[in-house]
Design an enzyme around this catalytic site. Structure first.
Site, PDB file in Angstrom:
ATOM      1  N   TYR A 103       0.835  -1.202   0.000  1.00  0.00           N
ATOM      2  CA  TYR A 103       0.000   0.000   0.000  1.00  0.00           C
ATOM      3  C   TYR A 103       0.873   1.257   0.000  1.00  0.00           C
ATOM      4  O   TYR A 103       0.645   2.186  -0.780  1.00  0.00           O
ATOM      5  CB  TYR A 103      -0.939   0.021   1.215  1.00  0.00           C
ATOM      6  CG  TYR A 103      -1.676   1.336   1.326  1.00  0.00           C
ATOM      7  CD1 TYR A 103      -2.755   1.607   0.477  1.00  0.00           C
ATOM      8  CD2 TYR A 103      -1.269   2.324   2.230  1.00  0.00           C
ATOM      9  CE1 TYR A 103      -3.411   2.828   0.530  1.00  0.00           C
ATOM     10  CE2 TYR A 103      -1.921   3.549   2.289  1.00  0.00           C
ATOM     11  CZ  TYR A 103      -2.992   3.792   1.448  1.00  0.00           C
ATOM     12  OH  TYR A 103      -3.628   5.008   1.500  1.00  0.00           O
ATOM     13  N   ARG A 163       2.190   8.923  12.844  1.00  0.00           N
ATOM     14  CA  ARG A 163       1.887  10.194  13.517  1.00  0.00           C
ATOM     15  C   ARG A 163       0.392  10.506  13.521  1.00  0.00           C
ATOM     16  O   ARG A 163      -0.137  11.074  14.485  1.00  0.00           O
ATOM     17  CB  ARG A 163       2.637  11.312  12.803  1.00  0.00           C
ATOM     18  CG  ARG A 163       2.430  12.703  13.366  1.00  0.00           C
ATOM     19  CD  ARG A 163       2.804  13.755  12.333  1.00  0.00           C
ATOM     20  NE  ARG A 163       1.983  13.648  11.127  1.00  0.00           N
ATOM     21  CZ  ARG A 163       2.283  14.185   9.953  1.00  0.00           C
ATOM     22  NH1 ARG A 163       3.411  14.856   9.811  1.00  0.00           N
ATOM     23  NH2 ARG A 163       1.466  14.061   8.908  1.00  0.00           N
ATOM     24  N   ARG A 185     -10.285   5.193   6.494  1.00  0.00           N
ATOM     25  CA  ARG A 185      -9.655   3.876   6.443  1.00  0.00           C
ATOM     26  C   ARG A 185      -8.324   3.954   7.162  1.00  0.00           C
ATOM     27  O   ARG A 185      -7.626   4.959   7.115  1.00  0.00           O
ATOM     28  CB  ARG A 185      -9.448   3.433   4.988  1.00  0.00           C
ATOM     29  CG  ARG A 185     -10.758   3.239   4.248  1.00  0.00           C
ATOM     30  CD  ARG A 185     -10.520   2.655   2.870  1.00  0.00           C
ATOM     31  NE  ARG A 185     -10.083   1.277   2.972  1.00  0.00           N
ATOM     32  CZ  ARG A 185      -9.045   0.769   2.301  1.00  0.00           C
ATOM     33  NH1 ARG A 185      -8.330   1.533   1.517  1.00  0.00           N
ATOM     34  NH2 ARG A 185      -8.725  -0.496   2.420  1.00  0.00           N
ATOM     35  N   PHE A 201      15.610  19.646  -1.698  1.00  0.00           N
ATOM     36  CA  PHE A 201      14.214  19.247  -1.896  1.00  0.00           C
ATOM     37  C   PHE A 201      13.955  17.858  -1.311  1.00  0.00           C
ATOM     38  O   PHE A 201      12.916  17.614  -0.685  1.00  0.00           O
ATOM     39  CB  PHE A 201      13.909  19.273  -3.395  1.00  0.00           C
ATOM     40  CG  PHE A 201      12.576  18.714  -3.776  1.00  0.00           C
ATOM     41  CD1 PHE A 201      11.440  19.502  -3.768  1.00  0.00           C
ATOM     42  CD2 PHE A 201      12.456  17.379  -4.148  1.00  0.00           C
ATOM     43  CE1 PHE A 201      10.212  18.981  -4.123  1.00  0.00           C
ATOM     44  CE2 PHE A 201      11.231  16.846  -4.515  1.00  0.00           C
ATOM     45  CZ  PHE A 201      10.102  17.651  -4.498  1.00  0.00           C
TER      46      PHE A 201
END
Length: 419
Positions: free
Chosen positions: A169, A213, A226, A286
């Site tokens: 996932y 978190r 979910r 970045f």
């Protein structure tokens, strides 16, 4: 500016990094393009991720535009996935076809809330900007959007049961972002094409940190959100995932939390390997800032029952220090060593996963030490805060007020976006 003043009272050492961050934010707002579609995209970028908007401004113009659109396209895709009011039989086809919609200047879809609803309602601006990118950028964004949409569709009908499911996932929603950014960096001509494995880890480390978190926010969301904590981990401690938030389960909840953090630590070595191979300073910054924020957040969350009681995040001043001081790989090694040391100091050897946690921390710290580049550098974590007199603090406030007045007087007019 008032929030900066409150932060400085508690941590005076944060003053200059916070001030630089405030000035950088104002500068980023002034750099919003005048074209309606680009003006919308960059204005929306600031609304959905202010910190991301800051680091993206440092990239070269072509790459900056491509990353901005990549981010907004995936934000829109994520908005569709997250909207629990959309029935699965409607949501799944949209997710699977999203990579085609980005070529359609007339496509939009009503979903989401607040700024995300605006993004979806006026998605034609994003499509218009996308079609102005060079072909290599378009192909990279389309490919990742297609793969991510298919993965999200798969998990609409599939629960996260095992740690393998969890990794899969996270790959679809974040690892693919890492792969996509690597493709964009390569298409810009500034970086080599990195292996998928370490690009994937860059995304997984950030995504797992966010999942850990945001436990309480996600579990309490109405309508019910979910959840993506894998059953293989939480079922060792409680019967239901929501049981972790109840005070009577605090000890088991913290052990489960530590298990989740330990799982995330496995990606650190790949992340450090990826960052040390970057050549462009703007791309490096970045990539590095979010990774340092992630290890800092994990250090805060580890063994901390407050994850199940409220919001746990790095203070704004420390975030400003990370943004200000992250310039070289030596800075990254220093930050990872510092934050992993904090995490290590919190390990209770009676914790079921203590030995594994220590092993993973020490492996990361060895990489930092063996680099030989972070010795005697200024730490992100100031252990002995300097002593400030009330007069000096008052002077800082006066300086801040003057700068704030100057910035307000020079604030650009708001850009009107035509529909």
């Amino acid at each position: 500016m008032g929030s900066i003043m409150k932060a400085v009272i508690k941590n005076p050492d944060d003053f200059f990094p916070l001030l630089k961050l405030k000035i950088a934010s104002k500068k980023a707002e002034k750099q919003i393009p005048t074209e309606p579609h680009w003006g919308f995209c960059y204005s929306m970028l600031i609304k959905v991720s202010r910190s991301f908007a800051l680091v993206i401004q440092q990239l070269n113009p072509q790459l900056r535009d491509a990353v901005c659109i990549f981010y907004l396209v995936l934000r829109a895709l994520d908005t569709v996935e997250d909207d629990t009011s959309i029935p699965a039989d409607i949501k799944v086809p949209i997710l699977k076809a999203f990579h085609q919609h980005i070529y359609d200047r007339d496509w939009h879809f009503a979903c989401g809330t607040k700024e995300y609803k605006v993004l979806m309602d006026q998605f034609h601006h994003v499509s218009t900007a996308f079609l102005e990118l060079k072909k290599d950028y378009q192909e990279a964004i389309e490919d990742i959007t297609m793969r991510m949409g298919a993965g999200m569709a798969k998990f609409i009908c599939k629960e996260v049961e095992t740690t393998d499911d969890y990794d899969e996932y996270c790959h679809y929603v974040a690892g693919l972002v890492g792969l996509g950014l690597s493709k964009l960096f390569h298409a810009s001509g500034t970086e080599k094409l990195f292996p998928d494995s370490i690009s994937n880890s860059m995304g997984l480390f950030l995504q797992k940190t966010n999942i850990i978190r945001d436990y309480l926010e996600d579990i309490n969301e109405i309508p019910k959100s979910r959840m993506f904590w894998p059953r293989e981990i939480w079922s060792k401690y409680v019967n239901k995932l929501e049981d972790l938030k109840y005070e009577e389960n605090s000890e088991k909840a913290v052990q489960c939390l530590n298990d989740m953090v330990t799982n995330a630590l496995i990606h650190i070595e790949d992340c450090l390997e990826y960052m040390c191979q970057l050549r462009d300073p703007a791309i490096f910054k970045f990539c590095a800032i979010p990774q340092i924020m992630a290890i800092g957040t994990l250090a805060l969350c580890y063994n901390n029952v407050e994850v199940f009681r409220g919001v746990v995040k790095m203070r704004r001043g420390l975030t400003a220090k990370v943004i200000d001081r992250t310039k070289t790989m030596g800075d990254v090694y220093q930050a990872f060593y510092d934050f992993s040391s904090i995490l290590k100091s919190k390990v209770d050897m009676h914790d079921p996963n203590a030995k594994t946690t220590i092993t993973r921390i020490e492996a990361a710290q060895k990489i930092c030490m063996d680099s030989g580049t972070f010795s005697n550098r200024k730490s992100y974590i100031v252990k002995n805060e300097p002593s400030y007199s009330p007069a000096l603090i008052a002077l800082l406030f006066i300086i801040m007020a003057i700068i704030f007045a100057y910035l307000s007087a020079n604030r650009p007019n708001k850009i009107k976006v035509t529909l």
